[in-house]
Design a protein around this motif. Structure first.
Motif, PDB file in Angstrom:
ATOM      1  N   CYS A  18      31.212   7.509  22.102  1.00  0.00           N
ATOM      2  CA  CYS A  18      30.775   6.472  21.167  1.00  0.00           C
ATOM      3  C   CYS A  18      29.414   6.781  20.548  1.00  0.00           C
ATOM      4  O   CYS A  18      28.788   5.909  19.936  1.00  0.00           O
ATOM      5  N   VAL A  69      40.300   7.295  24.888  1.00  0.00           N
ATOM      6  CA  VAL A  69      39.817   5.906  24.871  1.00  0.00           C
ATOM      7  C   VAL A  69      40.735   5.037  24.016  1.00  0.00           C
ATOM      8  O   VAL A  69      41.109   3.923  24.406  1.00  0.00           O
ATOM      9  N   LEU A  70      41.127   5.546  22.855  1.00  0.00           N
ATOM     10  CA  LEU A  70      42.031   4.801  21.972  1.00  0.00           C
ATOM     11  C   LEU A  70      43.354   4.511  22.669  1.00  0.00           C
ATOM     12  O   LEU A  70      43.885   3.393  22.590  1.00  0.00           O
ATOM     13  N   ILE A  94      43.984   4.229  25.895  1.00  0.00           N
ATOM     14  CA  ILE A  94      43.810   3.222  26.945  1.00  0.00           C
ATOM     15  C   ILE A  94      43.720   1.817  26.337  1.00  0.00           C
ATOM     16  O   ILE A  94      44.328   0.861  26.837  1.00  0.00           O
ATOM     17  N   VAL A  95      42.972   1.685  25.246  1.00  0.00           N
ATOM     18  CA  VAL A  95      42.841   0.391  24.578  1.00  0.00           C
ATOM     19  C   VAL A  95      44.201  -0.087  24.064  1.00  0.00           C
ATOM     20  O   VAL A  95      44.575  -1.253  24.235  1.00  0.00           O
ATOM     21  N   LEU A  96      44.955   0.807  23.442  1.00  0.00           N
ATOM     22  CA  LEU A  96      46.280   0.446  22.936  1.00  0.00           C
ATOM     23  C   LEU A  96      47.207   0.023  24.061  1.00  0.00           C
ATOM     24  O   LEU A  96      48.003  -0.910  23.913  1.00  0.00           O
ATOM     25  N   SER A  97      47.118   0.713  25.178  1.00  0.00           N
ATOM     26  CA  SER A  97      47.962   0.389  26.320  1.00  0.00           C
ATOM     27  C   SER A  97      47.723  -1.045  26.799  1.00  0.00           C
ATOM     28  O   SER A  97      48.674  -1.797  27.056  1.00  0.00           O
ATOM     29  N   VAL A  98      46.464  -1.420  26.886  1.00  0.00           N
ATOM     30  CA  VAL A  98      46.121  -2.773  27.334  1.00  0.00           C
ATOM     31  C   VAL A  98      46.600  -3.812  26.324  1.00  0.00           C
ATOM     32  O   VAL A  98      47.203  -4.839  26.685  1.00  0.00           O
ATOM     33  N   ILE A  99      46.344  -3.553  25.047  1.00  0.00           N
ATOM     34  CA  ILE A  99      46.717  -4.518  24.001  1.00  0.00           C
ATOM     35  C   ILE A  99      48.223  -4.715  23.947  1.00  0.00           C
ATOM     36  O   ILE A  99      48.719  -5.854  23.899  1.00  0.00           O
TER      37      ILE A  99
END
Length: 487
Positions: A5, A366-367, A369-374
């Protein structure tokens, strides 16, 4: 992971390229998802028919699209980096041909006269003014090849619709045959626009300009979304209206991009000898093998789902659209990595090569992991947007865990593709994908026969995992264009 980041120069450059690309890539699947939602409310048979038709269209399109776009992006980025700056006389000639030459020359002549004979890459980029059109032979080559391939694809899909659909498991007795053939035939009329517009997107990506394709895509997809309910329900055209709306939107996108590109690039300047047709065909042949292997696995999965009936195919279509729409978000990072790496490799700037590859892969993880949660949270409540059929909804619920959990792996797989393309490592990309496809095809047949719908998604998970492994292997072993890592 500490740099993922970091808002340094490289991070900003990646975001400026990746974000518009990401939004453009989201816009098209989002429009397809809305199409799917509209069609799903007509009936499960129509939803399954459109699903199998889209799978066929995408299979045939990707055979041409991915090699064309990927090669165009790399070639244009390399030419734009290594092409020597136009001489002062050439710059003057461009302005003398413009309508407002006198005023522009008064302002710009001192600047041009003061330019040193040796200019850095960054300075050279600043001097490329908008109204001085660039001479990029790869751009003209891509448009010629894209147009020809688009016409060939249209003719192929129109005349071979029945045998292709039969091969996909839709036989003459299936209720899906007539609507599937109708949708596929109409949608094929947009193939020239699809290939031409994507060839131009490859050119803009090579210039590291991903905003222009974004604007064009948003306009086209908005028109598609507006026309869908009007043609399908107001004018009672059903899936015919959905196909027509899509075709109109694709031609609109193509016209917008052509208008913008013609302002930046002299598309008519290169002669036949200047066109890089031979290089396009050579490297395109490599990527053609890769794309056939990759898309065949997904198309085979759709075919196996269709053979299990319209309910299975309808559920698979919804799951696949969500899976691809989410996974393709990583393509924004892949495009950014490819464009920056192609320029860095052309300058032999190995430090930037390493920094760029490392950063985009960190961002991909990172992207994912975020998509997986959403997706885990959202999809539990969003399934009914696509269909009201209880049996279809049950199968969709079985596919949701695979869609969500595989996102980190999918993101890495897509970004590794962009990294390898940026290194012009087309041969390795082709051969490794053939090996991955052979293993995945075997898994598809075995697991679909033993575990049905769930088995298909297990096999697709294996497919994406293997793609990630072979992508990491090339860089990790320091072979091919990455041999400098061992020095």
């Amino acid at each position: 992971m500490v740099n993922v980041c970091k808002a340094d120069e490289l991070g900003v450059e990646i975001v400026h390229i990746a974000l518009p690309t990401l939004l453009a890539l989201v816009a098209d699947p989002a429009a397809s998802l809305i199409d799917t939602a509209f069609v799903g409310h007509i009936g499960p048979v129509e939803l399954a028919a459109v699903g199998i038709s889209i799978a066929v269209f995408n299979q045939v399109s990707k055979i041409a699209i991915f090699p064309l776009v990927s090669i165009t992006t790399s070639f244009v980025a390399e030419e734009d980096t290594t092409e020597p700056l136009s001489t002062k006389e050439q710059v003057y000639e461009e302005f003398e041909n413009a309508n407002s030459v006198n005023k522009e020359m008064e302002v710009l002549k001192p600047l041009v006269d003061s330019m040193p004979s040796s200019i850095t890459n960054d300075s050279r980029e600043m001097v490329k003014l908008e109204h001085v059109r660039r001479r990029i032979p790869s751009a003209s080559s891509a448009l010629v090849i894209g147009s020809v391939l688009g016409v060939i694809q249209t003719l192929f899909l129109i005349f071979a619709a029945n045998p292709i659909l039969n091969y996909m498991g839709v036989d003459s007795n299936s209720p899906m045959l007539r609507p599937a053939r109708q949708y596929l035939t109409l949608r094929s009329l947009g193939a020239p626009a699809v290939l031409l517009s994507l060839a131009m997107q490859g050119v803009f990506r090579g210039f590291k300009d991903t905003k222009t394709p974004l604007y064009a895509t948003i306009v086209g997809d908005t028109v598609n979304i507006i026309l869908d309910p009007i043609l399908m329900f107001v004018l009672h055209m059903g899936i015919t209206g959905a196909a027509i709306a899509h075709v109109i939107s694709q031609y609109l996108i193509s016209l917008i991009l052509l208008w913008r590109l013609n302002k930046q690039v002299d598309l008519l300047t290169p002669g036949i000898k200047d066109l890089r047709i031979g290089q396009f065909l050579k490297n395109g042949g490599m990527l053609l093998v890769r794309v056939i292997a990759a898309t065949f696995c997904v198309t085979l999965a759709a075919s196996l789902a269709a053979r299990q009936g319209s309910t299975s195919m309808a559920a698979f279509q919804v799951c696949l659209q969500i899976w691809l729409a989410a996974s393709l978000l990583a393509d924004g990072l892949a495009v950014a990595g490819q464009a920056i790496l192609a320029s860095a490799f052309a300058r032999k700037d190995h430090s930037k090569v390493v920094a760029t590859a490392s950063r985009v892969l960190q961002m991909a993880l990172v992207l994912g992991i975020v998509l997986s949660v959403i997706l885990t949270v959202v999809l539990k409540f969003a399934s009914r947007l696509f269909t009201d059929d209880i049996n279809v909804l049950h199968l969709i619920s079985l596919g949701i865990p695979f869609i969500a959990v595989t996102q980190p792996v999918n993101a890495l797989a897509f970004v590794f593709d962009g990294v390898n393309y940026g290194a012009s490592d087309f041969a390795y990309s082709a051969y490794s994908m053939v090996l991955v496809a052979l293993v995945s095809i075997l898994c598809l047949f075995l697991l679909s026969s033993s575990h049905g719908f769930v088995g298909i998604w297990v096999a697709l998970t294996i497919f994406m995992s293997l793609r990630t492994v072979v992508g990491f292997w090339r860089i990790g072993t320091g072979t091919g264009p990455w041999s400098f890592l061992r020095e």
